[in-house]
Design an enzyme around this catalytic site. Structure first.
Site, short mmCIF file in Angstrom:
data_model
loop_
_atom_site.label_atom_id
_atom_site.label_comp_id
_atom_site.label_asym_id
_atom_site.label_seq_id
_atom_site.Cartn_x
_atom_site.Cartn_y
_atom_site.Cartn_z
N SER A 214 1.05 -0.99 0.04
CA SER A 214 -0.06 0.36 0.03
C SER A 214 0.77 1.32 0.01
O SER A 214 1.97 1.29 0.59
CB SER A 214 -0.81 0.01 1.27
OG SER A 214 -1.73 -1.20 1.33
N1 SAH Z 1 -0.90 -4.36 3.94
C1 SAH Z 1 -0.17 -4.63 2.95
C2 SAH Z 1 -1.27 -4.68 1.51
C3 SAH Z 1 -1.09 -5.68 0.64
S1 SAH Z 1 -2.51 -5.77 -0.76
C4 SAH Z 1 0.99 -4.03 2.68
O1 SAH Z 1 1.10 -2.83 2.64
O2 SAH Z 1 1.91 -4.62 2.06
C5 SAH Z 1 -3.58 -6.73 0.07
C6 SAH Z 1 -3.12 -7.91 0.60
O3 SAH Z 1 -4.52 -8.65 1.05
C7 SAH Z 1 -2.59 -9.01 -0.84
O4 SAH Z 1 -1.48 -9.46 -0.37
C8 SAH Z 1 -3.62 -10.03 -1.02
O5 SAH Z 1 -3.19 -11.30 -1.17
C9 SAH Z 1 -4.31 -10.00 0.60
N2 SAH Z 1 -5.81 -10.64 0.80
C10 SAH Z 1 -6.87 -10.47 -0.20
N3 SAH Z 1 -8.09 -11.18 0.17
C11 SAH Z 1 -7.57 -11.66 1.47
C12 SAH Z 1 -8.09 -12.35 2.26
N4 SAH Z 1 -9.56 -13.15 2.11
N5 SAH Z 1 -7.54 -12.91 3.26
C13 SAH Z 1 -6.37 -12.57 3.30
N6 SAH Z 1 -5.66 -11.87 2.74
C14 SAH Z 1 -6.07 -11.27 1.64
#
Ligand code: SAH
Length: 213
Positions: free
Chosen positions: A64
């Protein structure tokens, strides 16, 4: 993994930029100034990762944008020792910010590749959240209730199981929408059955998907 004066300088500039964009929680700005964001991305991005932009972390996912991390964390209104459930560990950067702020963090990621990668990075940093490979739609009922729940992927609707796992007096921050643009919601759990929802503008997250990959 090295953290140089150059990286520290870039972090300071990033903190100034976030302050100019309206982030005013000094503890959060200090955490962003401290956590080496470049540890969480491919080394070829190391310089650019201190720009206020999202970046690819592999497996079709993104780390993010710093403003989004700061904004969501500010909305969480963390108290020291808060028990926080994070959905979407991704790179682990947001997780590290929560740990730095003194929260006890439970974090769930559905993609095995990302789950493994961030374990290595967080362990090397001596940052030790409770990490799970799993489907965030299920939450973590055995560790519930949580004081705060932070969802970092875009959900079509607010998952009922997460509402149930929120403590009374607790707060959930979740981007909700049925396209790739979501509205940032803060849901306060006032009693077992009563919730208050507030809206905080539009954002664009990768989708929250079901199951494990
Ligand atoms: N906070 C993270 C954001 C990553 S993007 C950062 O700053 O790096 C969002 C993430 O949510 C992705 O890695 C995706 O694989 C995960 N995601 C999507 N749906 C999900 C679910 N149902 N359970 C767990 N993770 C999920």
């Amino acid at each position: 993994m090295t953290d140089s004066f150059l990286h520290k300088g870039l972090r300071k500039k990033l903190v100034d930029e976030l302050r100019a964009k309206g982030i005013d929680n000094e503890s959060i700005l200090a955490a962003i100034g401290k956590v080496p964001r470049h540890f969480f991305v491919d080394s070829s991005f190391a310089q650019h990762v201190y720009e206020d932009k999202p970046f690819s972390i592999g497996a079709g996912q993104t780390i993010s944008q710093p403003f989004t991390v700061a904004f969501q964390t500010q909305l969480l209104d963390l108290k020291r020792f808060d028990k926080v459930l994070e959905i979407g560990t991704g790179s682990g950067y947001q997780t590290a910010i929560l740990v730095e702020l003194g929260a006890t963090v439970y974090t769930i990621e559905r993609q095995r590749e990302l789950f493994i990668k961030c374990q290595e990075i967080l362990t090397q940093m001596n940052c030790l959240p409770y990490s799970f490979l799993g489907d965030g739609y299920e939450g973590k009922p055995i560790f519930a209730p949580f004081d705060k729940i932070l969802v970092t992927a875009g959900a079509k609707t607010v998952p009922q199981k997460l509402l149930e796992q929120l403590a009374v007096g607790g707060k959930m921050v979740i981007p909700v929408g049925d396209s790739n643009i979501q509205e940032m919601l803060v849901i306060d759990k006032l009693s077992e059955k009563k919730y208050k929802t507030s809206k905080f503008g539009t954002f664009s997250f990768v989708p929250m998907l079901k199951g494990i990959e």
